[in-house]
Design a protein around this motif. Structure first.
Motif, mmCIF file in Angstrom:
data_model
loop_
_atom_site.group_PDB
_atom_site.id
_atom_site.type_symbol
_atom_site.label_atom_id
_atom_site.label_comp_id
_atom_site.label_asym_id
_atom_site.label_seq_id
_atom_site.Cartn_x
_atom_site.Cartn_y
_atom_site.Cartn_z
ATOM 1 N N PHE A 11 0.828 -1.215 0.000
ATOM 2 C CA PHE A 11 0.000 0.000 0.000
ATOM 3 C C PHE A 11 0.853 1.251 0.000
ATOM 4 C CE2 PHE A 11 -4.640 0.251 1.162
ATOM 5 C CZ PHE A 11 -4.971 -0.837 0.375
ATOM 6 N N ASN A 12 1.897 1.208 0.818
ATOM 7 C CA ASN A 12 2.739 2.398 0.926
ATOM 8 C C ASN A 12 3.486 2.685 -0.374
ATOM 9 O OD1 ASN A 12 2.073 3.268 3.510
ATOM 10 N ND2 ASN A 12 3.460 1.803 4.470
ATOM 11 N N VAL A 13 3.770 1.667 -1.137
ATOM 12 C CA VAL A 13 4.383 1.912 -2.443
ATOM 13 C C VAL A 13 3.339 2.446 -3.424
ATOM 14 C CG1 VAL A 13 5.497 0.853 -4.446
ATOM 15 C CG2 VAL A 13 6.216 0.204 -2.154
ATOM 16 N N LEU A 14 2.164 1.831 -3.412
ATOM 17 C CA LEU A 14 1.125 2.264 -4.363
ATOM 18 C C LEU A 14 0.737 3.719 -4.134
ATOM 19 C CD1 LEU A 14 -1.290 -0.807 -4.609
ATOM 20 C CD2 LEU A 14 0.853 -0.368 -5.770
ATOM 21 N N SER A 15 0.790 4.165 -2.881
ATOM 22 C CA SER A 15 0.396 5.551 -2.586
ATOM 23 C C SER A 15 1.591 6.494 -2.524
ATOM 24 C CB SER A 15 -0.392 5.605 -1.276
ATOM 25 O OG SER A 15 0.374 5.087 -0.215
ATOM 26 N N GLY A 16 2.790 5.980 -2.794
ATOM 27 C CA GLY A 16 3.958 6.845 -2.902
ATOM 28 C C GLY A 16 4.667 7.138 -1.591
ATOM 29 N N GLU B 103 1.511 13.171 -3.212
ATOM 30 C CA GLU B 103 0.543 14.179 -3.681
ATOM 31 C C GLU B 103 0.314 14.088 -5.191
ATOM 32 O OE1 GLU B 103 3.338 14.778 -2.103
ATOM 33 O OE2 GLU B 103 4.580 16.130 -3.294
ATOM 34 N N ARG B 104 1.364 13.674 -5.936
ATOM 35 C CA ARG B 104 1.198 13.508 -7.382
ATOM 36 C C ARG B 104 0.324 12.287 -7.676
ATOM 37 N NH1 ARG B 104 0.664 15.735 -11.171
ATOM 38 N NH2 ARG B 104 1.694 14.373 -12.666
ATOM 39 N N ILE B 105 0.559 11.219 -6.911
ATOM 40 C CA ILE B 105 -0.225 10.000 -7.099
ATOM 41 C C ILE B 105 -1.692 10.279 -6.781
ATOM 42 C CG2 ILE B 105 -0.602 7.666 -6.171
ATOM 43 C CD1 ILE B 105 2.457 7.404 -6.015
ATOM 44 N N ALA B 106 -1.910 11.032 -5.705
ATOM 45 C CA ALA B 106 -3.292 11.398 -5.340
ATOM 46 C C ALA B 106 -3.918 12.234 -6.458
ATOM 47 C CB ALA B 106 -3.297 12.158 -4.021
ATOM 48 N N ALA B 107 -3.144 13.159 -7.001
ATOM 49 C CA ALA B 107 -3.664 14.033 -8.053
ATOM 50 C C ALA B 107 -4.001 13.245 -9.316
ATOM 51 C CB ALA B 107 -2.650 15.132 -8.370
ATOM 52 N N LEU B 108 -3.330 12.120 -9.504
ATOM 53 C CA LEU B 108 -3.602 11.300 -10.687
ATOM 54 C C LEU B 108 -4.772 10.340 -10.472
ATOM 55 C CD1 LEU B 108 0.073 10.610 -11.846
ATOM 56 C CD2 LEU B 108 -1.643 11.995 -13.025
ATOM 57 N N GLY B 109 -5.357 10.371 -9.266
ATOM 58 C CA GLY B 109 -6.594 9.611 -9.081
ATOM 59 C C GLY B 109 -6.519 8.435 -8.131
ATOM 60 N N VAL B 110 -5.500 8.394 -7.267
ATOM 61 C CA VAL B 110 -5.404 7.313 -6.286
ATOM 62 C C VAL B 110 -5.488 7.916 -4.885
ATOM 63 C CG1 VAL B 110 -4.020 5.385 -5.421
ATOM 64 C CG2 VAL B 110 -3.921 6.000 -7.855
ATOM 65 N N ALA B 111 -6.609 7.684 -4.209
ATOM 66 C CA ALA B 111 -6.765 8.206 -2.846
ATOM 67 C C ALA B 111 -6.609 7.058 -1.861
ATOM 68 C CB ALA B 111 -8.150 8.829 -2.688
#
Ligand code: ATP
Length: 309
Positions: A43-48, A70-78
């Motif tokens: 999970f920690n890798v998937l969310s950066g 924050e980039r990963i979240a901005a690309l659609g992964v919360a």
């Protein structure tokens, strides 16, 4: 979301060892495994939060590998977290609105001057936040400080904040851990409705096998950082490798009362430095009162009882 050959090494320890799986659009995908199997690391890798030693994570055409959270979240992964850190001061509404931040177009100046465009945009975000709160059964708590709510409701606020980001993929880290049976049933119904009604793909780590087997379309089983089984819940439940990984019996993935066992860490001779970021959280707070909102689609699917750690 496509995870390919993901490996994470901390000094001397392989936490993830060439793990691959795909989260199909609009599906609920569970990652399970005994304590220390590598679920949180994944999970920690998937969310950066952690950086992979090798391998890749893609969302559609977008490469997420190595991007900051924050980039990963901005690309659609919360994502939501195992342990909650909700403020005693910020209301449920304000907490959920934090999730709208990345979607806000109004600049600092326009917001500060309360220009009409800024006011209109804020109203739109508030309206959407209210819809999501109602969907989660949180409508009547909007003005209550989030941090003083019962634990089960706080978990829903955290979920609401993540949904306010309008994600394509939602990562839920032990979403029902520490809840009462009533809270668990409600939360499981909500998760099913997130997929059904919002069309969001859900990837979850959860110890409650009853809930995992009822909710998930696909289950990936990790043990000692390696993928040992993968497929629909029935297939995984009947996989002898899975039974061996849990308790060494056939009870692990089959019943909702199985308690995963802890393994000693696996060591290797690698010298890859540890990834950045905090170690995974552990204990969940005690459960408290049950939520009184109804599941958005009336579903009450979920585990009656289950063993979380
Ligand atoms: N930051 C870190 N530094 C060093 N080792 C770590 C770190 N994070 C995790 N590990 C180790 O990696 C292995 C996998 O841990 P991880 O927390 O991913 O497992 P898990 O399946 O989530 O376990 P649990 O169910 O207990 O949460 C464990 O041996 C753990 O001690």
């Amino acid at each position: 979301m496509e995870v390919t050959d993901l490996t994470v090494r901390f000094a001397g320890l392989t936490a993830l060892d060439g793990v691959s799986f795909a989260v199909e659009p609009g599906s609920i995908h569970a990652v399970i495994g005994p304590n220390g199997a590598g679920k949180s690391t994944c999970f920690n890798v998937l969310s950066g939060v952690y950086r992979a030693t090798s391998g890749s994570v893609r969302l559609g055409e977008r490469e997420l590998t190595g991007l900051p959270p924050e980039r990963i979240a901005a690309l659609g992964v919360a994502r939501t977290f195992q342990n909650l850190a909700l403020s005693d001061h910020a209301t449920v509404a304000d907490t959920m609105l934090l999730g709208r931040h990345r979607l806000t177009r109004t600049g600092f100046l326009a917001a500060g001057l309360r220009l009409p465009s800024a006011v209109r945009e804020e109203a739109r975000h508030r309206e959407r936040m209210r819809e999501i709160a109602a969907f989660l059964g949180l409508g009547k708590y909007l003005d209550v400080p989030a941090g003083i709510l019962p634990y089960g409701l706080q978990k829903l606020v955290e979920l609401g904040r993540a949904l306010c980001m309008e994600p394509e993929v939602l990562l839920l880290d032990e979403p029902i851990a520490g809840m009462t049976p009533t809270e668990r049933r409600h939360a499981a119904g909500v998760i099913a409705a997130v997929r059904e009604n919002l069309g969001v793909s859900v990837l979850l780590v959860e110890h409650d096998m009853g809930v995992v087997m009822r909710l998930a379309d696909t289950v990936t089983v990790l043990d000692f950082g390696r993928r040992i089984a993968h497929g629909d819940p029935e297939r995984v439940q009947n996989d002898p490798e899975v039974a061996r990984a849990y308790l060494g019996t056939n009870g692990g993935a089959e019943t909702s009362s199985a308690t995963p066992v802890a393994h000693p860490p696996k060591t290797t001779d690698t010298t890859t430095p540890p990834a950045d970021g905090p170690a995974p959280d552990t204990d969940a707070p005690d459960a408290s009162d049950a939520p009184d909102g109804s599941p958005p689609n009336g579903s009450s699917d979920g585990g009656e009882a289950g063993a979380s750690r």
